[in-house]
Design an enzyme around this catalytic site. Sequence first.
Site, PDB file in Angstrom:
ATOM      1  N   ILE A   1       0.851  -1.198   0.000  1.00 17.69           N
ATOM      2  CA  ILE A   1       0.000   0.000   0.000  1.00 17.69           C
ATOM      3  C   ILE A   1       0.887   1.248   0.000  1.00 17.69           C
ATOM      4  CG2 ILE A   1      -1.689   1.314   1.360  1.00 17.69           C
ATOM      5  CD1 ILE A   1      -2.719  -1.399   2.425  1.00 17.69           C
ATOM      6  N   ASP A   2       0.856   2.027  -1.099  1.00 20.55           N
ATOM      7  CA  ASP A   2       1.585   3.303  -1.109  1.00 20.55           C
ATOM      8  C   ASP A   2       0.617   4.437  -0.773  1.00 20.55           C
ATOM      9  OD1 ASP A   2       0.189   4.037  -3.407  1.00 20.55           O
ATOM     10  OD2 ASP A   2       1.842   3.556  -4.767  1.00 20.55           O
ATOM     11  N   SER A   3       1.108   5.692  -0.841  1.00 13.45           N
ATOM     12  CA  SER A   3       0.270   6.784  -0.330  1.00 13.45           C
ATOM     13  C   SER A   3      -1.018   6.940  -1.138  1.00 13.45           C
ATOM     14  CB  SER A   3       1.068   8.090  -0.317  1.00 13.45           C
ATOM     15  OG  SER A   3       1.400   8.476  -1.628  1.00 13.45           O
TER      16      SER A   3
END
Lengths: 84, 411
Positions: free
Chosen positions: A36-38
């Site tokens: 999960i990235d930003s």
Amino acid sequence: MPNDEITGRILAIIAEVQRRNPAEVTLDSTFEQLGIDSMDGVNIVFALENEFDINVPDDDVKKLGSVREVVEGVTRLVEMKAAS
Amino acid sequence: MRRAVVTGIGVLSALGLNREQYFEGLTAGRSGIAPITAPGCTGLRFPNGAEVKGFRAEDHFAPKEADFLDRFAQFAVVTAREALRQSRIQWTDELRENAAIITGSCVGGQTAEDQGFHDVYKLGRPRVHPMTIPKTMANAGASAISQEFGITGPAYTISTACSSSAHAIGLAFHMVRSGAVDLAITGGSEAPFSFGILKAWEAMRVVSPTVCRPFSRDRDGMILGEGAAMLVIESLDRAHARGAKPLAEIAGFGMSSDAHHITQPSADGAAKAMRAALRDVRIDAGIVPEQIGYVNAHGTGTTVNDVTETAALKLAFGDHAAKLAVSSTKSMHGHTLGAAGAIEAAATIHALGSGALPPTIGFNEPDPDCDLDYIPNTARGSRIEYAMSNSFAFGGLNAVLVFRRVSEPRA
């Protein structure tokens, strides 16, 4: 709403947005483990806001780093909404 | 090979309704950021924007003309007029055929489109205004400039998000330099203050609830802006032959793509575009990084952009990065998206010509991850020869322009 039910719905939504097998998403998963990235984080919060009809402040979104933090934050907002 | 110079500039921005007000505001370090006043744009998590205050279509267009143009296209025409007035171009049929119009816009006629969607979805009306399509199309500004001045050469619009007008200027520069055209009107315009698109920006969680403070440790996001800037570019020989006064030379243009992420920037990709721009300078057989004295940064004021751009400057400039003067004028005129490259190119040209480097305002405290010289809060006098303007778009598309100060006329 019992907390277990809220937790279950949150985990299911995270799995759905991340296109992950629901079994992979647990309270102890880190964002890193789930890839999960930003931007994914923003997408997940969007789905949770719609699911529970809540508003998550921008500052809180920036601080999220694990599934547990998401569950705690969302549960708090849902309870505040129920109490108001 | 020809050399290309800028002989006219037009600007509409949150700092004023013309070029002079814009330049004065930049040097004074004035903020154009204020509560958003566009109709229906209330209840957002961010109250502030950098709108063009006091712009009235009726001051510039007959009512019938204005009906055919969205605000962003009106901005394009008004700034093209201002740039052409300054350049004192004398049109001939031949020149009209050998002039290009290359504009940039990220979102085009959003106000018109939003109104149409509001009518059908919200109000349940059975039809939208018949001009919705031609007002919305991103090339509406280029087409309107062509019609107004009877220009029949190449005209098109580039849409590469926040790099749109830097790409437009760069390609116009290359067309003039190569001799493909004699003259180009180029830049960009944007008018994104309509409720639907502001809600989309709100959802991305990158807009500041306060103001834009690029590179400052307490920064909390970007501020959306609207506006336009247009440049007139022609060959140095042509400008000299007709007695025109060049404002600056366009010396180089570099592009790259990150091949990385749809929203996260890449220091490596940005540095590649800066290096490409330096390599593209053909004057004196190329220049070295040490010849750049000022960089007008992309500097959006988001946590990630400013750290990444700082890293990219170090990659591209090496030890010289510490000696560079860098500023983000977005702190004053906001992030004007597809117009940003052009509005900031105008700021860069003014910095070269006036010797006053514009500041980064709202700079409260240094960030250990952003450790360059950002010209905090107050403009700085400095006579430099070359300056760079950076534009980095969502989608990882980077466009970098290099400008050169025009030498003093020989006595």
